[in-house]
Design an enzyme around this catalytic site. Structure first.
Site, PDB file in Angstrom:
ATOM      1  CD  GLU A 117      -2.780  -1.182   2.348  1.00 52.99           C
ATOM      2  OE1 GLU A 117      -2.720  -0.568   3.495  1.00 52.99           O
ATOM      3  OE2 GLU A 117      -3.880  -1.946   2.214  1.00 52.99           O
ATOM      4  CD  GLU A 138      -3.658  -6.230   3.461  1.00 51.55           C
ATOM      5  OE1 GLU A 138      -4.321  -5.405   4.168  1.00 51.55           O
ATOM      6  OE2 GLU A 138      -2.509  -6.228   3.412  1.00 51.55           O
TER       7      GLU A 138
END
Ligand code: NAG
Ligand code: NAG
Ligand code: NAG
Length: 484
Positions: A116, A263
């Site tokens: 991220e 995720e």
């Protein structure tokens, strides 16, 4: 005969659902489960894909020969070096991929470059280095002759595309304007190498970050007011979010790029919406959805490729995103299942298989000393609780959490015990200038667990020191979904 056919159909369905299902294996814990125990846990539950956050020798050794497919990872703090130096990328591939890439080794399918990296919380630190690092790693994989089977990708948070305020329907999805240039270049590079786009999608965060978010829209079985988009109806935020990405990809000319959900999950403590009952409801819907083998409205025939977040609770994760951050596991810290979950997606009321061979420390807790003087309590207790909670996990004490609502004594005992367990029950860790005392009476209540930590073997101790170094280097994984 009919019976046998039914059984075979059921078995086939079970295998089919678990087939596509992966899980994230994070290790930011004071007492991580030994890698061998984790790999056995994955096998016992039929989980065939795992995503890591760092490369860890013991984890790789435990995975070797298991047949479990791995996504390895390069942490954000290595992106600068790898972006600047193709030799560093080659070296990383040699040490972490080539070394384990043999028959009977680790089945490596992907390398996650960063985690991220474009989160707002990083203030743009990784915007310039992510693409060059991705290029250097994929080129190193190609040069090593494995690029046709092992693809580099970048797990990105769903905030790389626009929030619903700017983007009221999924089909209007576009990459965020401040990073649209680099996102376009990343997508082009992934396409050239036939690599997938990886996105993390968190319906829990949609709810957490927006008090007006309709609760039912976070789940798959809800009666939420649907979102209508050019004749297509969305009844849950997961699909709406996924299709927003499909639209953003289409807008840069790659609407058919394969997507991995790196995720997705729901935490069970640390916030009033982080509850086991919600997590159970969320996974029940998600797993049934996966088993149905349907895609999303924008991709009706694409099988969803999903990694749950995460495997176990991690008591040392940064709580910057929120206190729930340490409670994402489908298993507790010790590998015990938290709630009924049917990975085959048939919605049976079944339990996951618990971890085997876990050794616990002795059944000793640390609690407020009943003989402590009022004077000492008045003078010292606040500072001692602060110290304990700075160095151990007290997030269950907070508002909306499992241990909230105890009296001041209960709070103190909880904090002292958390610290004592994190310190592996060392004698000196249960003193606090005479305010604390070990006890063999379990202070837990029906709602609130005073935990006993697991024993770490000599091997695990070595592992811990390795991961302590890594932990110091790795920027905590922060999730902040500002979008759907
Ligand atoms: C980002 O900027 C904020 C405010 O300027 C600062 O508090 C924070 O520490 C910075 N974060 C990083 C990762 O640099
Ligand atoms: C116990 O701790 C929690 C979390 O820090 C706090 O909100 C609460 O007020 C405390 N309760 C008492 C009685 O001190
Ligand atoms: C407390 O821990 C036990 C195992 O020791 C577990 O069975 C139980 O579900 C836990 N309770 C809560 C509220 O987490």
């Amino acid at each position: 005969m009919a019976m046998l056919a039914v059984v075979l159909v059921l078995l086939a369905a079970a295998a089919g659902a678990a087939e596509g299902l992966g899980v994230n294996w994070g290790t930011q814990a004071s007492h991580p489960l030994p890698p061998k125990v984790v790999v056995q846990l994955l096998r016992d539950n039929g989980i065939k894909k795992v995503k890591l956050f760092e490369t860890n020798l013991d984890a790789m050794r435990a995975l070797a020969g298991s047949g479990i497919e791995a996504m390895l990872a390069i942490p954000n703090n290595m992106l600068h070096d790898i972006a600047q130096d193709s030799g560093a990328a080659k070296d990383w591939v040699k040490r972490n991929v080539k070394r384990f890439d043999f028959d009977g080794g680790v089945v490596i399918k992907y390398v996650a470059v960063g985690n991220e990296p474009f989160l707002g919380a990083y203030n743009g630190s990784f915007i310039k280095v992510t693409l060059p690092a991705l290029e250097n790693i994929q080129n190193a994989l190609n040069d090593a002759g494995v690029g046709d089977r092992i693809k580099a990708t970048v797990p990105l948070n769903a905030d790389v595309y626009n929030s619903p305020a700017k983007n009221p329907v999924p089909s209007a999805g576009r990459f965020r304007s401040d990073i649209s240039g680099v996102m376009t270049d990343i997508v082009k590079f992934l396409a050239k190498n036939k690599a997938p786009f990886t996105v993390n999608i968190y319906p829990f965060l949609s709810l957490y970050l927006n008090d007006n978010f309709p609760l039912d829209f976070a789940f798959f079985d809800g009666n939420a007011t649907p979102v209508h988009d050019n004749g297509v109806t969305y009844t849950n935020v997961f699909e709406a979010n996924f299709d927003t990405l499909v639209a953003a990809l289409a807008a840069v000319g790659h609407g058919d790029m394969p997507i991995i959900v790196g995720e997705v999950g729901w935490p069970t403590d640390g916030d009033r919406r982080a509850k086991s009952s919600h997590a159970q409801r969320f996974y029940d819907g998600l797993l049934k959805r996966l088993a149905s083998n349907r895609g999303t409205p924008a991709r009706p025939s694409q099988h969803l490729d999903v990694y749950m977040f995460g495997l176990v609770d991690e008591d040392q994760k940064s709580v910057q995103p929120g206190s729930f951050e340490r409670h994402w596991g489908i298993f507790r810290y010790d590998g015990q299942p938290k709630f009924a979950m049917d990975l085959s997606g048939q919605g049976q009321n079944t339990a996951l298989v618990p971890a085997k061979g876990v050794q616990y420390l002795s059944r000793t807790w640390c609690a407020l000393n009943p003989k402590a003087s009022r004077n000492d309590i008045g003078k010292l207790l606040g500072a001692k609780i602060d110290y304990a909670c700075t160095n151990a996990d007290c997030t269950p004490l907070g508002y909306g959490s499992t241990c909230n609502g105890m009296d001041a004594k209960g709070n103190a005992s909880y904090a002292f015990n958390a610290y004592y367990q994190a310190q592996s029950q060392k004698d000196e860790a249960c003193d606090f200038q005479g305010l604390a005392l070990p006890t063999e009476t379990d202070p837990s209540t029906a709602a609130c667990n005073f935990t006993i930590q697991i024993a770490t073997s000599a091997a695990a101790a070595v592992r811990l020191s390795v991961s302590a170094v890594a932990a110091a280097l790795v920027v905590a994984s922060v999730q902040l979904s500002l979008s759907w």
